[in-house]
Design a protein around this motif. Sequence first.
Motif: not given
Length: 260
Positions: A129-139
């Motif tokens: 909705r806000q067209n912004s964000g960051h998903i950081i996945n620790i692999a």
Amino acid sequence: MPKRLEDKKVLITGASAGLGERIAYFAVREGAEVILAARREDRLDALKQSIATEFDAKCRTIVLDVSRTDQIEEVFQTAEPVDILVNNAGFGIFETALEASLEDMKAMFEVNVFGLIACTKMVLPHMIRQNSGHIINIASQAGKIATPKSSLYTATKHAVLGYSNSLRMELAETGIHVTTVNPGPIKTDFFKTADKKGDYIRSVGRWMLDPDQVARKIVSIMMTNKREINLPGWMNGVSKLYQLFPTLVERTGRSAFYKK
């Protein structure tokens, strides 16, 4: 002068110790409001107090077991939207495929894969909705280099990388970034569960990464379009070689891979 992560809300799972704790500290230093999520309430409260004392910063805690998707849904329905999600919760157990129990298999996939996916699913609607964000996945480098005595753990990290790569393409036309972090072994309590005999630590202890080094790197790329973080560099080189010449690497590296 505003700090780089000023007004950004960062939710970190597995935040009560180890890498998650260090990510929290470095994110706060950059001006972020951190939300600490983990199972151990006492550890969360201690960390919250430490951050408040040292930085006079906003910090909230959420008691959360990411192996329970029903609990994840309940918690995120009442939680404030976040700008950055760090899916850090995870564990491994180093055993052969024959020795590994089905209970351990189920537990590792519930935490390392299903919990990560569920948390991501909960934050995506707001980010879209806000067209912004960051998903950081620790692999893990284990998601790139398969080794003996870690078949189940490796399988979970392969799953994280596959999920992240697909998600990144799905979100390519949005302002949401997806980053995977693929470290080698880190000096944390991870190995108290993964390596109860201590063989792995004795073999590779001198090459283990400093958690502050990894945490600092993760925080430095928050809200940037960084595809992957791979540490240490030499191990990433081996993983690239493995992708090109898997049989050669398996043959020449078999004895080293068994040192855990």
